[in-house]
Design an enzyme around this catalytic site. Structure first.
Site, short mmCIF file in Angstrom:
data_model
loop_
_atom_site.label_atom_id
_atom_site.label_comp_id
_atom_site.label_asym_id
_atom_site.label_seq_id
_atom_site.Cartn_x
_atom_site.Cartn_y
_atom_site.Cartn_z
N ASP A 1 -11.61 -1.20 -7.02
CA ASP A 1 -11.13 0.00 -6.35
C ASP A 1 -10.19 -0.36 -5.20
O ASP A 1 -10.64 -0.82 -4.14
CB ASP A 1 -12.32 0.80 -5.83
CG ASP A 1 -11.92 2.06 -5.08
OD1 ASP A 1 -10.73 2.42 -5.10
OD2 ASP A 1 -12.80 2.69 -4.47
N ASP B 1 -4.72 4.47 -5.25
CA ASP B 1 -6.19 4.39 -5.32
C ASP B 1 -6.65 4.27 -6.76
O ASP B 1 -6.54 5.22 -7.53
CB ASP B 1 -6.80 5.64 -4.67
CG ASP B 1 -8.32 5.64 -4.69
OD1 ASP B 1 -8.91 4.54 -4.81
OD2 ASP B 1 -8.91 6.73 -4.60
#
Length: 468
Positions: free
Chosen positions: A303, A110
């Site tokens: 992201d 992430d």
């Protein structure tokens, strides 16, 4: 920036992904970014004497350069190729060995958060968890941490332990790790990972930026450059059922075999998320004609932990209208729908606080997070193809004469600033409360003074003021 300014186009080729379609006709969906010049493939610069020049000035390590072996420490970049599994809907994850003796877990990658956390207790949606009592090298730090995401949250105990990444490193590293004992909508049905690896900056780390992040520890201990890169191979139709598409996470450099053509870089505007600057957005070659600050309200970030391309509400509404007008679709297959036919959803969603370039977009490119030079790079990915045809491309430079010199809102408050403001307000409230407590105690300190016998001697000022 003027007519000579450079910018980058990331055309995302939308497809009619229907079984009956005879062929995939591309329909460009473009995200222009403000960028630096292109970086070509590995060409060793030379000095006037004809000897190779210093190769570490740009902060990037290229996997196939033998001269960089010592700088990369224990890293083996080639071994990191195809070290990821997963897809955009369920996330891309990396195998890790944690503790002594090692316990194998699958960790979600992430780039939109900064904490490293693993399941620390059984959960109905996961098959493995990290048992700290079985690790002789685990050390608790004595405090908890809670992390909230756009979807889901968790709370865990903070400690440290040894971690090994089998595909890439031949040694272990001591890192901070949170063991999750409570969560809400974090572990979901159908996932194949047991934890999360936050690769953003320490500014986002909870409970504070003083908690060293996993990647910062890795850079220091493994002696690798402060850069990593990702290739996520899910741009085509994903593998049916429980299969995965896979990809690569190269920690410490760039692997030339994972991209084609040039790498184009865009500056990181602020080091918390990987915040970049979006110049405009085009559908079918036509600009939405919005103020460029609308695209960056209140931030635009890259992201990998977000599935879709998320757009600020005003931008999203304009995109939906433009897509309907142009008869285009930008959709992705839905996994685990429980239906006996293929189901797809719109790959773009509205956002209340950011434009997020999520995995749906990243899957079309090889993405370089060059923290050393404060920039994010994009290159065409060889695995972003359907039936041999590329689903994405990069073009530029083009003139930005008609675009504002700064598209990032000047007074956007980031989360760290909001935390500082909240702590300041709490301090003020605490001081006021202390003053009130002192004032309430003053009458009691005065009760032994000589009083007029005709005055009611009541201990409570509230009762005394009721006497009429």
């Amino acid at each position: 920036m003027g007519a000579l300014a450079r910018a980058l186009l990331l055309p995302l080729l939308a497809q009619w992904l229907l079984r009956a379609a005879p062929e995939l006709a591309p329909a460009p969906f473009t995200l222009p970014l403000r960028v630096a010049a292109a970086t070509n493939r590995v060409v060793a610069p030379t000095t006037e004497a004809g000897t190779p020049a210093e190769r570490h000035a740009d902060g990037l390590a290229l996997a196939l350069e033998p001269a960089l072996a010592s700088a990369a420490g224990a890293a083996n970049f080639l071994a990191m190729v195809d070290n990821l599994q997963g897809d955009s809907g369920r996330g891309y994850y990396l195998e890790m060995l944690i503790g002594t003796p090692p316990q194998k877990l699958q960790i979600l990658v992430d780039t939109g958060s900064s904490n490293f956390a693993v399941a620390g207790a059984p959960h109905s949606y996961i098959d493995m968890y990290f048992d700290t009592e079985r690790s002789s090298t685990y050390r608790s730090k004595g405090f908890d941490v809670t992390v909230k995401y756009t979807q889901g949250s968790w709370t865990g105990f903070v400690g440290e332990d040894l971690v090994t990444i089998p595909k890439g490193f031949n040694s272990s590293f001591l890192v901070n790790i949170a063991t999750i004992f409570e969560s809400e909508n974090f572990f979901l049905p159908g996932i194949k990972w047991n934890g999360i690896l936050g690769l953003a900056y320490a500014t986002l780390a909870k409970p504070s930026s003083s908690l060293e992040t996993f990647f910062d520890s890795l850079v220091t201990q493994a002696n690798i450059p402060n850069v990593f890169s990702m290739q996520m191979c899910g741009a085509g139709l994903p593998v049916a059922g429980s299969g995965t598409n896979g990809g690569s996470l190269v920690l410490g450099g760039i692997e030339p075999s994972l991209y084609k053509g040039d790498i184009w870089y865009t500056p990181i505007k602020e080091e918390w998320y990987y915040q970049i600057e979006i110049l405009k957005l085009e559908i079918g070659g036509q600009s939405l004609n919005l103020d460029c600050r609308e695209y960056n309200a209140d931030k635009a970030i890259v992201d990998s932990g977000t599935t879709l391309l998320r757009l600020p509400q005003k931008v999203f509404d304009a995109v939906v209208e433009a897509v309907a007008r142009a008869s285009l679709l930008y959709i992705q297959p839905m996994m685990g729908a429980g239906l006996n036919y293929e189901c797809y959803r719109f790959g773009i969603s509205p956002s209340t606080n950011a434009l997020v370039i999520g995995a749906t977009v990243m899957e079309g490119f090889y993405v370089i997070f060059d923290r050393a030079r404060k920039r994010v790079g994009f290159a065409a990915s060889p695995c972003a193809e359907i039936a041999g045809a590329a689903v994405s491309e990069i073009s530029g430079p083009f003139s930005t004469e008609d675009i504002a010199s700064n598209c990032v809102p000047a007074q956007s408050l980031s989360e760290p600033i909001l935390w500082i403001v909240s702590y300041a307000l709490m301090s003020v409230c605490g001081a006021i409360l202390l003053v009130l407590i002192v004032l309430l105690l003053l009458p009691f300190r005065c009760q032994h003074r000589p009083r007029d016998p005709e005055v009611v001697n009541d201990e409570s000022s509230l009762v005394r003021h009721r006497w009429k």
